[in-house]
Design an enzyme around this catalytic site. Structure first.
Site, PDB file in Angstrom:
ATOM      1  CB  CYS A 200     -14.037  -2.864   2.639  1.00  0.00           C
ATOM      2  SG  CYS A 200     -15.083  -1.277   2.682  1.00  0.00           S
TER       3      CYS A 200
ATOM      4  CG  ASN B 147     -12.579   3.286   2.127  1.00  0.00           C
ATOM      5  OD1 ASN B 147     -11.994   3.954   1.333  1.00  0.00           O
ATOM      6  ND2 ASN B 147     -12.084   2.219   2.533  1.00  0.00           N
TER       7      ASN B 147
ATOM      8  CB  SER C 291     -22.196   0.239  -2.095  1.00  0.00           C
ATOM      9  OG  SER C 291     -22.395  -1.390  -1.758  1.00  0.00           O
ATOM     10  CB  ALA C 292     -27.679  -1.141  -1.019  1.00  0.00           C
ATOM     11  CG  HIS C 293     -22.731  -2.871   2.129  1.00  0.00           C
ATOM     12  ND1 HIS C 293     -21.820  -2.980   3.221  1.00  0.00           N
ATOM     13  CD2 HIS C 293     -22.234  -3.031   1.112  1.00  0.00           C
ATOM     14  CE1 HIS C 293     -20.566  -3.191   2.468  1.00  0.00           C
ATOM     15  NE2 HIS C 293     -21.058  -2.935   1.390  1.00  0.00           N
TER      16      HIS C 293
ATOM     17  CD  GLN D  61     -17.376   4.287   3.179  1.00  0.00           C
ATOM     18  OE1 GLN D  61     -17.912   4.700   4.188  1.00  0.00           O
ATOM     19  NE2 GLN D  61     -16.977   2.981   3.214  1.00  0.00           N
TER      20      GLN D  61
ATOM     21  CB  THR E 242     -32.235 -13.262 -12.902  1.00  0.00           C
ATOM     22  OG1 THR E 242     -32.272 -14.139 -13.964  1.00  0.00           O
ATOM     23  CG2 THR E 242     -33.543 -12.910 -12.184  1.00  0.00           C
TER      24      THR E 242
ATOM     25  N   GLY F 221     -20.468  -2.128  -4.720  1.00  0.00           N
ATOM     26  CA  GLY F 221     -19.691  -1.170  -5.116  1.00  0.00           C
ATOM     27  C   GLY F 221     -18.551  -1.662  -6.116  1.00  0.00           C
ATOM     28  CB  THR F 222     -16.338  -4.528  -5.646  1.00  0.00           C
ATOM     29  OG1 THR F 222     -16.179  -4.388  -4.142  1.00  0.00           O
ATOM     30  CG2 THR F 222     -15.316  -5.613  -6.256  1.00  0.00           C
TER      31      THR F 222
HETATM   32  N1  PLP Z   1     -15.791   1.737  -2.353  1.00  0.00           N
HETATM   33  C1  PLP Z   1     -15.764   2.404  -1.100  1.00  0.00           C
HETATM   34  C2  PLP Z   1     -15.253   3.587  -1.027  1.00  0.00           C
HETATM   35  C3  PLP Z   1     -15.909   1.480   0.041  1.00  0.00           C
HETATM   36  O1  PLP Z   1     -16.006   1.847   1.145  1.00  0.00           O
HETATM   37  C4  PLP Z   1     -16.333   0.096  -0.540  1.00  0.00           C
HETATM   38  C5  PLP Z   1     -16.672  -0.936   0.774  1.00  0.00           C
HETATM   39  O2  PLP Z   1     -17.303  -1.494   1.026  1.00  0.00           O
HETATM   40  C6  PLP Z   1     -16.557  -0.463  -1.817  1.00  0.00           C
HETATM   41  C7  PLP Z   1     -16.181   0.415  -2.856  1.00  0.00           C
HETATM   42  C8  PLP Z   1     -16.789  -1.833  -2.189  1.00  0.00           C
HETATM   43  O3  PLP Z   1     -18.310  -1.702  -2.102  1.00  0.00           O
HETATM   44  P1  PLP Z   1     -18.884  -3.125  -1.664  1.00  0.00           P
HETATM   45  O4  PLP Z   1     -18.539  -3.912  -0.533  1.00  0.00           O
HETATM   46  O5  PLP Z   1     -20.517  -2.888  -1.945  1.00  0.00           O
HETATM   47  O6  PLP Z   1     -18.441  -4.000  -3.130  1.00  0.00           O
END
Ligand code: PLP
Length: 356
Positions: A299, A126, A174-176, A154, A212, A58-59
């Site tokens: 996070c 979050n 974001s998958a996780h 989220q 890749t 997500g970052t």
């Molecule tokens: N945006 C939000 C609202 C989040 O809670 C997070 C936390 O993981 C992220 C972005 C970042 O995602 P990632 O950990 O997949 O880089």
């Protein structure tokens, strides 16, 4: 992780083709990549003609949206650190005491912004779980000629979310956060929105994100988001469990508070402050009782500093320093809530002692 994601990852690992290769294994990998892309696009409501780019998190999706658009950025005060850090000179849109973005302030700031703008407001916070008025944000932004980015990391998989219906131009996932693997994510881009690549190289992802592709991760992501969207009801059930937990905590410890409690929130998230007892002390005490919670943003766990989200909502630093985030999982049961409540209530006595 969801079973469907684990199975999809295992199958993709066993096949191991590179989607850029011309031979048979490459073509099979390319077909899996295309099917995964279509599944994620459908789950998030990407409009026809839009593009979905896989990223490492997500970052990275947030960075690609905010820097890639090449516009003046306006973002809310409660965004995730990955949005806050992506553009240092962004204009900050305040939130009200309930944690929702101030739409009137957004309108005023948009009117004062001369350059082509990009507004970035998350779908759900979050730390507090507070849901943002995304549809109104999109309406105001578009009326001012601006694009809208939404960090939906989220929200997707926990509450209904449809990019097309909400009128969004850019959406980060974001998958996780929805039962998929860590280290894979996506940016959904509406038709006609141009972005500059932030990671140039071999031309993968239609030139927008070289490298890749993480095919096992992407296949796991697609399986997880498909299952999550089909099973939203399992999250809806958590709201009653969460509300009951909060009622029990607040009844036993009247000086405690729940940030954003009055606003519509994600069904599984609770941000509880116990004034007088540092968040880290609560985290450690609960961990010893077998309950995993976070101080501030999970996070960035390990880092101890007051929450910028609670400060933006107007809470004093002492409250921000004594707040924990409790996240219920889709399989959380009432007995686990009992364990948390039983471990947390005695902490109030420690808070009183340290205040004395
Ligand atoms: N945006 C939000 C609202 C989040 O809670 C997070 C936390 O993981 C992220 C972005 C970042 O995602 P990632 O950990 O997949 O880089």
């Amino acid at each position: 992780m969801r079973d469907a994601a684990r199975a999809a990852i295992g199958e993709a690992l066993a096949a191991c083709g590179n989607p850029s290769s011309v031979h048979r294994a490459g073509r099979a990998a390319r077909a899996l990549l295309a099917a995964s892309r279509a599944a994620v696009a459908e789950a998030v409501g990407l409009p026809p003609g839009g593009e979905l780019t896989f990223t490492s998190g997500g970052t990275e999706a947030n960075l690609l949206a905010l820097r890639g658009a090449g516009r003046r950025v306006l973002r809310s005060a409660i965004e995730h650190d990955s949005v806050r850090a992506a553009v240092a000179d962004a204009t900050i849109v305040p939130v009200g005491p309930d944690g929702r973005v101030d739409l009137q302030a957004l309108e005023t700031l948009l009117a004062a912004t001369g350059a082509p703008a990009l507004v970035s407001v998350m779908a759900a916070n979050n730390e507090t779980g507070v849901l943002q008025p995304i549809r109104d944000v999109a309406r105001l932004a578009h009326a001012a000629g601006a694009l809208v980015h939404c960090d939906a990391v989220q929200a997707v998989g926990k509450v209904p979310f449809d990019m097309a219906a909400l009128g969004l131009d850019l959406v980060s996932l974001s998958a996780h956060k929805l039962g998929g693997p860590q280290g894979v994510a996506a940016l959904a881009v509406a038709p006609g929105v141009a972005l500059a690549a932030q990671q140039p190289g071999g031309g993968q992802e239609r030139g927008l994100r070289a490298g890749t592709e993480n095919l096992p991760g992407i296949a796991g992501f697609a399986a997880a988001i498909t299952a999550a969207v089909a099973e939203l009801a399992t999250y809806a059930r958590l709201a009653a469990l969460r509300d009951e937990m909060e009622a029990r905590l607040l009844e036993a410890v009247p000086q405690a508070l729940v940030a954003g409690q009055g606003a519509a929130r994600l069904p599984n998230t609770s941000c509880v402050a116990l004034p007088g007892l540092p968040a880290e002390t609560q985290v450690i005490a609960l961990d010893l009782a077998g309950v995993g919670v976070s101080a501030g943003s999970a996070c960035s766990s390990g880092k101890v500093r007051p929450s910028h989200v609670l400060e933006a909502m107007g809470y004093p630093a002492a409250i921000a320093r004594s707040s924990i985030r409790i996240s219920l999982g889709r399989n959380t049961i009432a007995a686990e809530i009992d364990r948390l409540v039983a471990a947390w209530i005695p902490l109030a006595a420690r808070a009183k002692r340290s205040a004395a």
